[in-house]
Enzyme design. Structure first.
Site, PDB file in Angstrom:
ATOM      1  CB  THR A   6      -6.554  10.684  -5.668  1.00  0.00           C
ATOM      2  OG1 THR A   6      -7.141  10.207  -6.944  1.00  0.00           O
ATOM      3  CG2 THR A   6      -5.656  11.216  -5.381  1.00  0.00           C
ATOM      4  CG  ASP A   7     -10.238   7.440  -9.105  1.00  0.00           C
ATOM      5  OD1 ASP A   7     -10.248   8.470  -8.408  1.00  0.00           O
ATOM      6  OD2 ASP A   7      -9.927   7.349 -10.573  1.00  0.00           O
ATOM      7  CB  THR A  37      -3.960  12.605 -11.865  1.00  0.00           C
ATOM      8  OG1 THR A  37      -4.527  12.031 -12.310  1.00  0.00           O
ATOM      9  CG2 THR A  37      -3.388  14.005 -12.383  1.00  0.00           C
ATOM     10  CE  LYS A  80     -10.526  11.002  -5.358  1.00  0.00           C
ATOM     11  NZ  LYS A  80     -10.060  10.616  -6.574  1.00  0.00           N
TER      12      LYS A  80
HETATM   13  N1  GLU Z   1      -8.331   8.149 -11.834  1.00  0.00           N
HETATM   14  C1  GLU Z   1      -6.930   7.850 -11.709  1.00  0.00           C
HETATM   15  C2  GLU Z   1      -6.568   7.391 -10.843  1.00  0.00           C
HETATM   16  O1  GLU Z   1      -7.067   7.226  -9.565  1.00  0.00           O
HETATM   17  C3  GLU Z   1      -6.534   9.733 -11.755  1.00  0.00           C
HETATM   18  C4  GLU Z   1      -7.063  10.594 -11.107  1.00  0.00           C
HETATM   19  C5  GLU Z   1      -5.971  10.520 -10.180  1.00  0.00           C
HETATM   20  O2  GLU Z   1      -4.679  10.344 -10.413  1.00  0.00           O
HETATM   21  O3  GLU Z   1      -5.759  11.369  -9.481  1.00  0.00           O
HETATM   22  O4  GLU Z   1      -5.708   6.997 -11.094  1.00  0.00           O
END
Ligand code: GLU
Length: 425
Positions: free
Chosen positions: A165-166, A87, A243
């Site tokens: 983040t995932d 993101t 997380k």
């Molecule tokens: N699910 C995606 C990822 O982990 C987008 C969410 C994000 O960046 O935190 O890359």
């Protein structure tokens, strides 16, 4: 509705019913909203119908802005930046309503002018652009290779890696093991809300990441919001970051130890012990990794025959047991059989916080006697990555238990205090 005579990039003053707001106009994902970047770095969206007047304070000069971004700013400390997707490197797509990756570096940097006031981005690499759920160990290896080149460049003080983040916790753990003899800061950061959205967390995270990247902390850390306010971040050791929320800005917590530091845009307060940087040291890559590892969450009534499947496909398995590392006693015969045949099985806890301890309940003692390696207070995801790394070293074949319990990157407390057993009652 008043006519709005300004363009993307202009610095404007908007008059609303009760206040005036100054900021830079960003591209808005919705046509009835003006998206403004405030001086604080925070983005807000204002409904066009609520705007009573608008004045352009400074017109955006595209040529000058480009020059500013690309120019070497030698008066500032130099860092390396690795962009991997997520993101933090995405913007809202009008076509789908979701977010899509930004592929143009200038556009990326354009959203973060504050970053360029703290550091000079001497090297920039985009090894790939993916959402982090699509990453594999090959991506971790590519990031580590880019990082090594930057860290061994004498002109670079530290690096920032932007990431989704995932699976950020997994990548942070992998880099903690892959980058041996670390000489400088390696700072991972993220955003929960894309940068063109009101209330994006990206700007503060990046500015604090920059502050950390020019510090004297030679560790792999994750820097992100400490709370839901937009005021400061925590730096969390890469092997301890989990997380723990799907959408809050302070999604990451430091598990089983305090964060390393509190980080503001302009200062750092270290609150834990950390490894100091040394520019004479050279970082070394240790990319031995076996993908033949799996992570299994135990649940009530789970059939032990699942172990037969894992034994066929994998060399190592991390189980997330209950509480202190409990699983159904009926698993013991299968555990014994597969461990005897060479499958390495480790135990962590699905409680996330706390440590596993096989010496409290007799069934766990038996599980441990069967050869399951109890991993103290190590996070399950960190244990999974570490097991792949340990098993990747063929020379450690006879020392897997010893290596899993050795502390390489702060992933396990030096002394697991089993003597605290009595306190448990
Ligand atoms: N699910 C995606 C990822 O982990 C987008 C969410 C994000 O960046 O935190 O890359």
């Amino acid at each position: 509705m008043v006519e709005l005579n300004f363009n993307k990039g202009d610095y404007v003053r908007l008059r609303l019913a009760l206040e005036e707001i100054d900021g830079q106009v960003l591209e808005s994902p919705e046509s009835d909203i003006v998206l403004l970047k405030l001086k604080s770095g925070y983005n807000i969206g204002i409904k066009k119908e609520n705007i009573l007047g608008a004045r352009v304070l400074r017109k955006y000069n595209e040529e000058k802005a480009k020059f500013l971004k690309r120019e070497e700013r030698k008066e500032l400390p130099s860092i390396g930046l690795i962009i991997t997707g997520g993101t933090i490197a995405s913007k809202a797509s009008q076509a789908t309503g979701g977010v899509k990756p930004i592929t143009d570096v200038d556009e990326f940097l354009n959203y973060y002018p504050e970053l360029l006031k703290i550091v000079n981005i001497k090297k920039l690499e985009i090894p790939f652009m993916v959402f982090s759920e699509n990453m594999t160990s090959e991506h971790w290896i590519k990031i580590a290779e880019c990082a090594e080149k930057m860290l061994n460049d004498d002109n670079i003080k530290g690096i920032i890696i932007t990431h989704g983040t995932d699976t950020l916790g997994y990548s942070a753990a992998a880099l903690s093991f892959f980058l041996r003899n670390l000489n400088k800061p390696v700072v991972l950061t993220y955003a929960q809300r894309s940068i063109d959205r009101a209330s994006s967390d990206a700007s503060l995270n990046l500015q604090c990441a920059a502050r950390m990247a020019i510090s004297d902390c030679a560790e792999v850390v994750l820097v992100g919001h400490a709370n839901v306010n937009d005021n400061f971040c925590y730096a969390i050791r890469g092997t301890r970051a989990r997380k723990l929320h799907s959408s809050r800005r302070d999604a990451f917590k430091s598990v089983n130890e305090k964060p390393i530091a509190k980080v503001w845009k302009d200062k750092i307060e270290f609150i834990s012990q950390y490894k100091r940087s040394d520019e004479n040291r050279k970082v070394e890559l240790d990319l031995a990794y076996s993908d033949k590892v799996a992570l299994l969450k135990f649940y009530p009534g789970q059939d032990s025959s699942i172990l037969d499947y894992y034994a066929l496909k994998y060399k190592g398995l991390v189980i997330e047991g209950f509480g202190l590392g409990q699983i159904n006693e009926s698993w013991i015969p299968k555990l014994k059989k597969h461990i005897k045949n060479g499958l390495v099985i480790c135990m962590t806890s699905q409680t996330i916080f706390g440590e596993v301890n096989p010496y409290v309940y007799s069934s766990a003692r038996e599980i441990e006697r069967a050869g399951v390696i109890y991993l103290g207070n190590m996070l399950a995801e960190t244990a999974f990555v570490k097991l792949g790394w340990v098993l990747g070293h063929y020379g450690w074949k006879m020392r897997v238990r010893e290596k899993m319990l050795e502390n390489f990157a702060g992933e396990i407390s030096e002394r697991i205090e089993f003597e605290r057993e009595s306190e448990l009652y």
